[in-house]
Write an enzyme that holds these catalytic residues in place. Structure first.
Site, PDB file in Angstrom:
ATOM      1  N   CYS A 178       0.864  -1.187   0.000  1.00  0.00           N
ATOM      2  CA  CYS A 178       0.000   0.000   0.000  1.00  0.00           C
ATOM      3  C   CYS A 178       0.900   1.237   0.000  1.00  0.00           C
ATOM      4  O   CYS A 178       2.122   1.122  -0.048  1.00  0.00           O
ATOM      5  CB  CYS A 178      -0.951  -0.002   1.195  1.00  0.00           C
ATOM      6  SG  CYS A 178      -0.112  -0.072   2.783  1.00  0.00           S
ATOM      7  N   THR A 179       0.312   2.415   0.067  1.00  0.00           N
ATOM      8  CA  THR A 179       1.083   3.653  -0.114  1.00  0.00           C
ATOM      9  C   THR A 179       2.135   3.869   0.970  1.00  0.00           C
ATOM     10  O   THR A 179       3.319   4.045   0.686  1.00  0.00           O
ATOM     11  CB  THR A 179       0.142   4.866  -0.157  1.00  0.00           C
ATOM     12  OG1 THR A 179      -0.874   4.640  -1.124  1.00  0.00           O
ATOM     13  CG2 THR A 179       0.908   6.130  -0.510  1.00  0.00           C
TER      14      THR A 179
END
Length: 247
Positions: A178-179
């Protein structure tokens, strides 16, 4: 020469008994230090991204840590020529990242970290599958070559995707991405809670990976969507300006 604006992102899954009581204290120090951004507070922990001078964003982080007492905090600092946020907001939430699954204790029950320097080697193993836990509009902008896109509109849809794809996950080492690390960390807690043992996640998320590795093996393709006025960054973390990023 003007000082660069520091953008600090930090999160921790830690039990906070009365998170509402922290709001005025954080607003006070944040405004005194000319810091902008958003800090989310919940019983499960905190999640914030805020900008200002390097000294001042760290002073706000120190206050946040002092008030919540986490064992560890995931921290990321980038720099910009301008503030990516308009003002400071501190908000009370049910979850610091909304999944709508009751009973998860991410602080105590989660997957193993994979350091950015080890990520490329790990995800190219034959028995590893990579799941991009971000929303589909983020994945469209960029993702890892081998990553599975669950095609979710919101993170709340991810648990249903897991239930519908148990055969895909069975017998695999599952690597979450994820980010900045928070969604994949919570995702590993979900998978561990329903019986998956070999669950892993990229420490610091995509942003830390790009900073540490410079995408040297070209396993990352495209840009990385970010939730501030930059909209997206390239693999050298430079802001992207394109009309299709204006949502």
């Amino acid at each position: 020469m003007n000082e660069k604006i520091a953008i600090l992102s930090a999160y921790s899954f830690v039990n906070i008994e009365e998170p509402a009581n922290l709001i005025p204290k954080l607003l006070l120090i944040g405004k005194r230090k000319y810091v902008r951004g958003t800090i989310l507070l919940a019983n499960e922990g905190f999640n914030g991204s805020f900008s200002g001078s390097y000294e001042n964003v760290n002073l706000v982080l120190e206050e946040l840590i002092k008030l919540t007492g986490p064992k560890d905090v995931n921290v990321k600092i980038n720099y910009s020529d301008v503030h990516p946020f308009q003002k400071l907001k501190v908000r009370l939430k049910k979850e610091i990242v909304a999944m709508n699954v009751d009973g998860l204790n991410v602080d105590l029950f989660k997957g193993e970290y994979i350091e950015p320097k080890d990520w490329d080697e790990f995800i190219t193993q034959q028995d590893v599958i990579v799941i991009d836990t971000r929303n589909d509009y983020e994945v469209e902008v960029g993702t890892f070559k081998s990553a599975i896109n669950p095609n979710t509109k919101t993170f709340k849809q991810f648990p249903a995707w897991v239930q519908q794809n148990q055969e895909l996950l069975k017998g695999k080492k599952i690597a979450m991405v994820c980010t900045g690390g928070i969604r994949c960390e919570k995702s590993t807690s979900l998978l561990k809670s329903i019986g998956y043992d070999e669950v892993y996640h990229l420490k610091g998320g995509i942003l830390q990976y790009l900073e540490d590795t410079q995408n040297k093996n070209n396993l990352w393709q495209g840009e990385c969507f970010v939730f501030d006025d930059r909209r997206a960054v390239t693999d050298d973390l430079s802001p992207v300006e394109r009309h299709w990023l204006q949502r």
